[in-house]
Design a protein around this motif. Structure first.
Motif, PDB file in Angstrom:
ATOM      1  N   GLY A 102       0.838  -1.182   0.000  1.00  0.00           N
ATOM      2  CA  GLY A 102       0.000   0.000   0.000  1.00  0.00           C
ATOM      3  C   GLY A 102       0.871   1.228   0.000  1.00  0.00           C
ATOM      4  O   GLY A 102       2.106   1.138   0.000  1.00  0.00           O
ATOM      5  N   PRO A 103       0.275   2.434  -0.012  1.00  0.00           N
ATOM      6  CA  PRO A 103       1.077   3.661   0.022  1.00  0.00           C
ATOM      7  C   PRO A 103       1.958   3.720   1.271  1.00  0.00           C
ATOM      8  O   PRO A 103       1.461   3.659   2.397  1.00  0.00           O
ATOM      9  CB  PRO A 103       0.013   4.765   0.038  1.00  0.00           C
ATOM     10  CG  PRO A 103      -1.188   4.137  -0.588  1.00  0.00           C
ATOM     11  CD  PRO A 103      -1.163   2.709  -0.138  1.00  0.00           C
ATOM     12  N   ARG A 104       3.267   3.763   1.072  1.00  0.00           N
ATOM     13  CA  ARG A 104       4.262   3.829   2.143  1.00  0.00           C
ATOM     14  C   ARG A 104       4.158   2.664   3.125  1.00  0.00           C
ATOM     15  O   ARG A 104       4.541   2.767   4.281  1.00  0.00           O
ATOM     16  CB  ARG A 104       4.171   5.179   2.873  1.00  0.00           C
ATOM     17  CG  ARG A 104       4.672   6.346   2.049  1.00  0.00           C
ATOM     18  CD  ARG A 104       4.476   7.659   2.755  1.00  0.00           C
ATOM     19  NE  ARG A 104       3.062   8.025   2.788  1.00  0.00           N
ATOM     20  CZ  ARG A 104       2.554   9.027   3.498  1.00  0.00           C
ATOM     21  NH1 ARG A 104       3.355   9.746   4.277  1.00  0.00           N
ATOM     22  NH2 ARG A 104       1.269   9.308   3.458  1.00  0.00           N
ATOM     23  N   GLN A 105       3.648   1.554   2.660  1.00  0.00           N
ATOM     24  CA  GLN A 105       3.537   0.348   3.476  1.00  0.00           C
ATOM     25  C   GLN A 105       4.195  -0.813   2.740  1.00  0.00           C
ATOM     26  O   GLN A 105       3.980  -0.997   1.540  1.00  0.00           O
ATOM     27  CB  GLN A 105       2.068   0.009   3.751  1.00  0.00           C
ATOM     28  CG  GLN A 105       1.316   1.080   4.509  1.00  0.00           C
ATOM     29  CD  GLN A 105      -0.149   0.737   4.680  1.00  0.00           C
ATOM     30  OE1 GLN A 105      -0.622  -0.287   4.197  1.00  0.00           O
ATOM     31  NE2 GLN A 105      -0.884   1.601   5.367  1.00  0.00           N
ATOM     32  N   ASP A 150       6.862   7.250   7.258  1.00  0.00           N
ATOM     33  CA  ASP A 150       6.412   8.570   6.814  1.00  0.00           C
ATOM     34  C   ASP A 150       7.110   8.940   5.502  1.00  0.00           C
ATOM     35  O   ASP A 150       6.536   9.631   4.653  1.00  0.00           O
ATOM     36  CB  ASP A 150       6.725   9.615   7.881  1.00  0.00           C
ATOM     37  CG  ASP A 150       5.952   9.373   9.162  1.00  0.00           C
ATOM     38  OD1 ASP A 150       4.909   8.692   9.109  1.00  0.00           O
ATOM     39  OD2 ASP A 150       6.397   9.846  10.221  1.00  0.00           O
ATOM     40  N   VAL A 151       8.373   8.476   5.374  1.00  0.00           N
ATOM     41  CA  VAL A 151       9.147   8.655   4.142  1.00  0.00           C
ATOM     42  C   VAL A 151       9.705   7.302   3.742  1.00  0.00           C
ATOM     43  O   VAL A 151      10.217   6.561   4.588  1.00  0.00           O
ATOM     44  CB  VAL A 151      10.311   9.653   4.349  1.00  0.00           C
ATOM     45  CG1 VAL A 151      11.197   9.711   3.103  1.00  0.00           C
ATOM     46  CG2 VAL A 151       9.777  11.036   4.694  1.00  0.00           C
ATOM     47  N   VAL A 152       9.600   6.958   2.463  1.00  0.00           N
ATOM     48  CA  VAL A 152      10.175   5.721   1.941  1.00  0.00           C
ATOM     49  C   VAL A 152      11.151   6.088   0.832  1.00  0.00           C
ATOM     50  O   VAL A 152      10.800   6.828  -0.104  1.00  0.00           O
ATOM     51  CB  VAL A 152       9.105   4.756   1.399  1.00  0.00           C
ATOM     52  CG1 VAL A 152       9.763   3.508   0.813  1.00  0.00           C
ATOM     53  CG2 VAL A 152       8.132   4.371   2.506  1.00  0.00           C
ATOM     54  N   ALA A 161       1.713   1.098  -4.309  1.00  0.00           N
ATOM     55  CA  ALA A 161       2.050   2.344  -3.631  1.00  0.00           C
ATOM     56  C   ALA A 161       1.745   3.558  -4.485  1.00  0.00           C
ATOM     57  O   ALA A 161       1.968   4.693  -4.054  1.00  0.00           O
ATOM     58  CB  ALA A 161       3.526   2.341  -3.248  1.00  0.00           C
ATOM     59  N   GLY A 162       1.269   3.337  -5.715  1.00  0.00           N
ATOM     60  CA  GLY A 162       1.002   4.451  -6.615  1.00  0.00           C
ATOM     61  C   GLY A 162       2.242   5.063  -7.213  1.00  0.00           C
ATOM     62  O   GLY A 162       2.240   6.236  -7.609  1.00  0.00           O
ATOM     63  N   ILE A 163       3.303   4.264  -7.321  1.00  0.00           N
ATOM     64  CA  ILE A 163       4.574   4.752  -7.851  1.00  0.00           C
ATOM     65  C   ILE A 163       4.680   4.386  -9.326  1.00  0.00           C
ATOM     66  O   ILE A 163       4.617   3.212  -9.686  1.00  0.00           O
ATOM     67  CB  ILE A 163       5.763   4.163  -7.064  1.00  0.00           C
ATOM     68  CG1 ILE A 163       5.686   4.599  -5.601  1.00  0.00           C
ATOM     69  CG2 ILE A 163       7.098   4.580  -7.679  1.00  0.00           C
ATOM     70  CD1 ILE A 163       6.711   3.931  -4.708  1.00  0.00           C
ATOM     71  N   GLU A 164       4.869   5.372 -10.172  1.00  0.00           N
ATOM     72  CA  GLU A 164       4.916   5.156 -11.610  1.00  0.00           C
ATOM     73  C   GLU A 164       6.338   4.838 -12.072  1.00  0.00           C
ATOM     74  O   GLU A 164       7.312   5.360 -11.533  1.00  0.00           O
ATOM     75  CB  GLU A 164       4.406   6.390 -12.356  1.00  0.00           C
ATOM     76  CG  GLU A 164       2.951   6.721 -12.082  1.00  0.00           C
ATOM     77  CD  GLU A 164       2.493   7.971 -12.814  1.00  0.00           C
ATOM     78  OE1 GLU A 164       3.334   8.580 -13.535  1.00  0.00           O
ATOM     79  OE2 GLU A 164       1.324   8.358 -12.664  1.00  0.00           O
TER      80      GLU A 164
END
Length: 312
Positions: A118-121, A138-140, A284-287
């Motif tokens: 998931g986002p940042r998980q 909080d930051v990846v 994570a929504g990373i393109e």
């Protein structure tokens, strides 16, 4: 799920200083590495290759001793001892990195393969203990590096080939090394093993070596390599590879028509591909682009809030 201020995924060259800086600033850091601390540079790139280049240069200078009025006996290279010296230096670098990270309060090392859920998980499949852990940050920071790009070449799956990491582990000198690719990696190993004493042939599909460099610079490098006895085929496209007994046969389309090369070892140096395919970045929504590289802006931020890519 365990929450951290910062999660660093992969231990490339930027990872260690980032982790130490974040921790020194009071941040709680999870440092996730699936194999070896230090990434490519320490384990299979800069450190070991430059160590072996130094050994190859000594052999080269020893053979030229007569040019300087120095008499020597025949030069022989003990690849097993070269390899052990390289391994020892790599261990020193890797152990130093691990000791620095373990001594820094606020940094937690996790050895395992991480992927986004998931986002940042992330879920980390642990190496030693088995099982897995779910963590968030909080930051990846993504610092997972790249690996050898394997070309689509007929017959390759039936032939024992080497990448740069495999070359570092050779305990005996190749009789004839075929190098597929005329970029930085290919040229470094071509000159290195020629200086060790192997016959070397480079097969490059472009019109020049190092196609991203200026033509005059590439031509000068070609002259240096040719003067050292390296055979270079430009504008030559490998079509298929077969194994003929102990020999590897590489068939290429060249400017003079189809030609076949035979060698004892084949090095693939046809580029690099990013280690992003197992990270489940979509969760994570990373393109990424068409080659799998993470898309970033001028500040190295990804398309997902709170996720960035390192500069290495």
């Amino acid at each position: 799920m365990d929450r951290y201020d910062v999660v660093i995924l992969g231990s490339g060259q930027a990872a260690k200083p980032l982790a130490l800086a974040f921790a020194a600033a009071g941040r709680r850091v999870a440092f996730v590495e699936r194999a070896h601390l230090g990434g490519t540079c320490v384990n299979t790139g800069c450190t070991p290759t430059k160590t072996m280049v130094a050994s190859a240069r000594v052999a080269h200078l020893a053979r030229r001793a007569g040019d300087f009025g120095v008499r020597t006996s025949a030069v022989r290279v003990d690849m097993a001892r070269v390899r052990e010296r390289t391994r020892r230096i790599v261990r020193q670098f890797a152990d130093s990195s691990r000791a620095a990270l373990e001594a820094q309060p606020g940094v937690e090392l996790m050895f395992g393969a991480g992927s986004f859920v998931g986002p940042r998980q992330l879920e980390v499949s642990l190496n030693d203990k088995g099982g897995s852990r779910r963590i968030s940050g909080d930051v990846v920071v993504i610092d997972t590096g790249a690996r050898t790009a394997v070309p689509h070449l007929e017959g390759l799956e039936q032939v024992p080939w080497l990448d740069h990491a495999g070359m570092l582990e050779l305990g005996a000198l190749p009789e004839h090394l075929l190098v597929l690719g005329g970029g930085y990696v290919g040229l470094e190993f071509a000159q290195m093993f020629r200086r060790f004493g192997s016959r070397v042939t480079i097969v490059q599909r472009a019109k020049q070596l190092l196609p991203r460099e200026d033509a005059d610079a590439a031509a000068a490098i070609r002259e240096v390599l040719a003067a050292e006895g390296i055979e270079i085929w430009l504008e030559s496209q490998a079509r298929r590879v077969t194994r003929d007994g102990e020999q590897i046969a590489l068939t290429c389309d060249t400017r003079g028509g189809e030609r076949k090369l035979e060698g004892s070892h084949l090095l693939l140096a046809t580029g690099r591909t990013p280690n992003t395919d197992s990270l489940n970045l979509a969760a994570a929504g990373i393109e990424v682009d068409t080659r799998g590289h993470v898309k970033v802006d001028e500040r190295l931020a990804t398309s997902a809030s709170g996720c960035s890519r390192s500069a290495t």
